[in-house]
Design a protein around this motif. Structure first.
Motif, mmCIF file in Angstrom:
data_model
loop_
_atom_site.group_PDB
_atom_site.id
_atom_site.type_symbol
_atom_site.label_atom_id
_atom_site.label_comp_id
_atom_site.label_asym_id
_atom_site.label_seq_id
_atom_site.Cartn_x
_atom_site.Cartn_y
_atom_site.Cartn_z
ATOM 1 N N ARG A 87 -54.133 3.180 7.589
ATOM 2 C CA ARG A 87 -52.906 2.618 6.312
ATOM 3 C C ARG A 87 -52.264 1.498 7.466
ATOM 4 N N VAL A 88 -53.052 0.322 7.017
ATOM 5 C CA VAL A 88 -52.246 -1.234 7.904
ATOM 6 C C VAL A 88 -51.249 -2.556 6.719
ATOM 7 N N LEU A 89 -49.984 -2.685 7.233
ATOM 8 C CA LEU A 89 -49.035 -3.232 7.415
ATOM 9 C C LEU A 89 -49.581 -4.722 7.173
ATOM 10 N N ASP A 90 -49.527 -5.239 6.210
ATOM 11 C CA ASP A 90 -49.179 -6.467 6.454
ATOM 12 C C ASP A 90 -48.035 -6.968 5.993
ATOM 13 N N ALA A 91 -47.390 -7.187 7.096
ATOM 14 C CA ALA A 91 -46.094 -8.127 6.887
ATOM 15 C C ALA A 91 -45.943 -9.418 7.000
ATOM 16 N N GLY A 92 -45.166 -10.125 5.625
ATOM 17 C CA GLY A 92 -45.523 -11.297 5.066
ATOM 18 C C GLY A 92 -46.381 -11.447 4.900
ATOM 19 N N CYS A 93 -47.082 -11.246 3.527
ATOM 20 C CA CYS A 93 -48.259 -11.230 3.143
ATOM 21 C C CYS A 93 -48.695 -12.870 2.870
ATOM 22 N N GLY A 94 -47.827 -13.727 1.748
ATOM 23 C CA GLY A 94 -47.870 -14.048 1.145
ATOM 24 C C GLY A 94 -48.965 -14.600 -0.012
ATOM 25 N N THR A 95 -50.442 -15.103 0.294
ATOM 26 C CA THR A 95 -50.816 -14.897 -1.041
ATOM 27 C C THR A 95 -51.997 -14.067 -1.041
ATOM 28 N N GLY A 96 -51.905 -13.056 0.196
ATOM 29 C CA GLY A 96 -53.352 -11.821 0.630
ATOM 30 C C GLY A 96 -54.010 -12.384 0.902
ATOM 31 N N ALA A 97 -54.808 -13.762 1.490
ATOM 32 C CA ALA A 97 -55.972 -13.726 2.295
ATOM 33 C C ALA A 97 -56.118 -12.565 3.117
ATOM 34 N N ALA A 98 -55.538 -12.260 3.904
ATOM 35 C CA ALA A 98 -55.814 -11.177 5.356
ATOM 36 C C ALA A 98 -55.580 -9.679 4.872
ATOM 37 N N ALA A 99 -54.572 -9.514 3.830
ATOM 38 C CA ALA A 99 -54.548 -8.136 3.313
ATOM 39 C C ALA A 99 -55.964 -7.601 2.409
ATOM 40 N N VAL A 100 -56.641 -8.804 1.770
ATOM 41 C CA VAL A 100 -58.196 -8.728 0.676
ATOM 42 C C VAL A 100 -59.122 -8.136 1.911
ATOM 43 N N GLU A 101 -58.579 -9.608 3.404
ATOM 44 C CA GLU A 101 -59.960 -9.161 4.506
ATOM 45 C C GLU A 101 -59.434 -7.653 4.763
ATOM 46 N N LEU A 102 -58.484 -6.467 5.054
ATOM 47 C CA LEU A 102 -58.352 -5.461 5.756
ATOM 48 C C LEU A 102 -58.293 -4.668 4.871
#
Length: 229
Positions: A61-76
């Motif tokens: 379970r990973v937190l993307d804090a301040g994810c913006g438009t989500g590029a890092a969230a998608v890679e995670l």
């Protein structure tokens, strides 16, 4: 400003003043020379931050804090993580949701709100890319102290370094035109955050990883570890 006042100002900027600017900046659309350097720097920083985490995040379970438009969230999520992607700006979160692939190895739980809300629960790892750059060292330390016991692994984040170039550049407001200029960044370093953490008797340590410089984009990646109970 304290944390809450700064957070509200950041929300106002991204949700009401600069949504289109950041939607374009984080896309593949052509941008000006200045913004192209920012885009390139952010791409390098995102890769650097993600390289601090395991390649296989299945079951994490990973937190993307301040994810913006989500590029890092998608890679995670493509590494298998179950991601909580949260940003203070509902408009940016909506862009991230619309852009995200329909099929991912892991999952993304998109949310808008305070990125350090304790109600988000516990995580194996977390990242905060360029989302803590508007806060003072004491505010950053307080948020790390709060998130630390809820992250068992690494929390990777960025700060703008205190360099003469960065101070002059942002003092002159050259990153964006006046109409869509961002809130004031607070250049600082890991040592200042460490000192603020010690004042709070917080467990864990902050380690500076690397500075990324791409002309008009300058930011330092850091890792906070050892705060989990």
């Amino acid at each position: 400003m304290d944390y809450t006042a700064t957070r509200d100002r950041v929300e106002d900027y991204f949700d009401r003043s600069a949504t289109k600017v950041w939607e374009r900046l984080t896309s593949d659309a052509p941008v000006s020379g200045i913004r192209a350097t920012v885009r390139a720097g952010r791409d390098r920083m995102r890769r650097l931050m993600l390289d601090q985490l395991p390649q296989d995040l299945s079951g994490c379970r990973v937190l993307d804090a301040g994810c913006g438009t989500g590029a890092a969230a998608v890679e995670l999520a493509n590494r298998g993580a179950d991601v909580v992607a949260i940003d203070i700006s509902p408009a940016l979160v909506k862009i991230g949701q619309d852009r995200a692939p329909r099929t991912l190895k892991g999952t993304i739980d998109w949310r808008s709100g305070d990125m350090f809300d304790a109600g988000l629960g516990h995580f194996d790892h977390g990242i905060a890319m360029d989302s803590m750059i508007y806060y003072t060292s004491p505010d950053v330390a307080r948020q790390l102290a709060a998130i630390g016991p809820r992250v068992s692994g690494k929390f990777v984040f960025t700060l703008p370094p205190r360099t003469p170039l960065l101070m002059a550049m942002f003092g002159a407001g050259k990153l964006f035109p006046r109409a869509d200029r961002s809130p004031q960044m607070v250049p600082q370093n890991g040592r200042a955050v460490e000192k603020a953490l010690r004042r709070q008797d917080t467990q864990g340590r902050v380690t500076e990883i690397e500075r990324i410089k791409s002309s008009f984009y300058i930011s330092t990646a850091l890792v906070f570890e050892g705060g989990a109970a």
